[in-house]
Design a protein around this motif. Structure first.
Motif, mmCIF file in Angstrom:
data_model
loop_
_atom_site.group_PDB
_atom_site.id
_atom_site.type_symbol
_atom_site.label_atom_id
_atom_site.label_comp_id
_atom_site.label_asym_id
_atom_site.label_seq_id
_atom_site.Cartn_x
_atom_site.Cartn_y
_atom_site.Cartn_z
ATOM 1 N N LEU A 1 42.151 125.448 49.547
ATOM 2 C CA LEU A 1 40.812 125.577 48.977
ATOM 3 C C LEU A 1 40.562 127.006 48.512
ATOM 4 N N VAL A 2 40.928 127.981 49.345
ATOM 5 C CA VAL A 2 40.724 129.385 48.989
ATOM 6 C C VAL A 2 41.563 129.748 47.780
ATOM 7 N N TRP A 3 42.837 129.375 47.770
ATOM 8 C CA TRP A 3 43.705 129.691 46.647
ATOM 9 C C TRP A 3 43.274 128.933 45.379
ATOM 10 N N GLY A 4 42.738 127.730 45.553
ATOM 11 C CA GLY A 4 42.240 126.962 44.411
ATOM 12 C C GLY A 4 41.017 127.600 43.796
ATOM 13 N N VAL A 5 40.151 128.162 44.615
ATOM 14 C CA VAL A 5 38.950 128.824 44.127
ATOM 15 C C VAL A 5 39.315 130.121 43.406
ATOM 16 N N ARG A 6 40.332 130.821 43.895
ATOM 17 C CA ARG A 6 40.759 132.081 43.278
ATOM 18 C C ARG A 6 41.385 131.857 41.900
ATOM 19 N N SER A 7 42.006 130.714 41.687
ATOM 20 C CA SER A 7 42.723 130.474 40.435
ATOM 21 C C SER A 7 41.784 130.190 39.287
#
Length: 136
Positions: free
Chosen positions: A130-136
Motif C-alpha cells: 500500500l505504501v509503495w503503491g501510494v508513492r508510485s
C-alpha cells in the motif's frame, strides 16, 4: 515474654536477583524490559505527529533528527527489542487464549503461534504494498 525473643528478626528471604534463578522469570523480565522499546518508539511517533501539526519546517526538522547516526542506532536497538518483544508475545499467545477446537480436535499451540506469524507477515506485506503503491 522474654525481651530477647522480641528483638530476634525473622527470616527475610533474599530478593537480590530473584528473577535470574529461574529461566522462566529471565524470559519474563526480558519481555517486560523490551516493552520499554515499544514505549520509546510510540513517543518518537507522537513527537512526529506533534511536529507535523506545527508545520512543514518543524516536521522536516524532526525528519532530519531521525537521520542522524545516533537516531539510526537507536532505531536499530528499538527494532531488535521490538522483534524480541513480538516473538515473546507470539510464543505465549497459545497460553493466553481460550482453547480452540477444529473438527473436534484441539488446535496445537504451535499452530496458533505459526498462524500469528503468518498473519503478521501478510499484514506487513499488504501495508508495504500500500505504501509503495501510494508513492508510485
Amino acid at each position: 515474654m522474654n525481651h530477647k525473643a522480641t528483638l530476634r528478626r525473622g527470616y527475610v528471604r533474599p530478593m537480590q536477583g530473584w528473577w535470574r534463578r529461574d529461566p522462566f522469570f529471565v524470559k519474563y523480565m526480558i519481555r517486560e524490559v523490551t516493552a520499554v522499546a515499544v514505549l520509546v518508539y510510540a513517543i518518537i511517533l507522537m513527537v512526529g505527529v506533534v511536529r507535523l501539526s506545527q508545520g512543514e519546517a518543524a516536521f522536516n526538522g524532526w525528519l532530519a533528527a531521525l537521520q542522524t547516526p545516533g537516531s539510526i542506532l537507536l532505531h536499530l536497538v528499538l527494532l531488535v527489542s521490538m522483534v524480541v518483544h513480538a516473538k515473546s508475545w507470539f510464543d505465549i499467545m497459545p497460553k493466553t487464549m481460550p482453547l480452540l477446537f477444529m473438527g473436534g480436535h484441539r488446535v496445537e499451540g504451535s499452530t496458533i503461534t505459526r498462524t500469528g506469524y503468518l498473519v503478521t507477515i501478510i499484514a506487513t506485506v499488504l501495508v508495504l504494498a500500500l505504501v509503495w503503491g501510494v508513492r508510485s
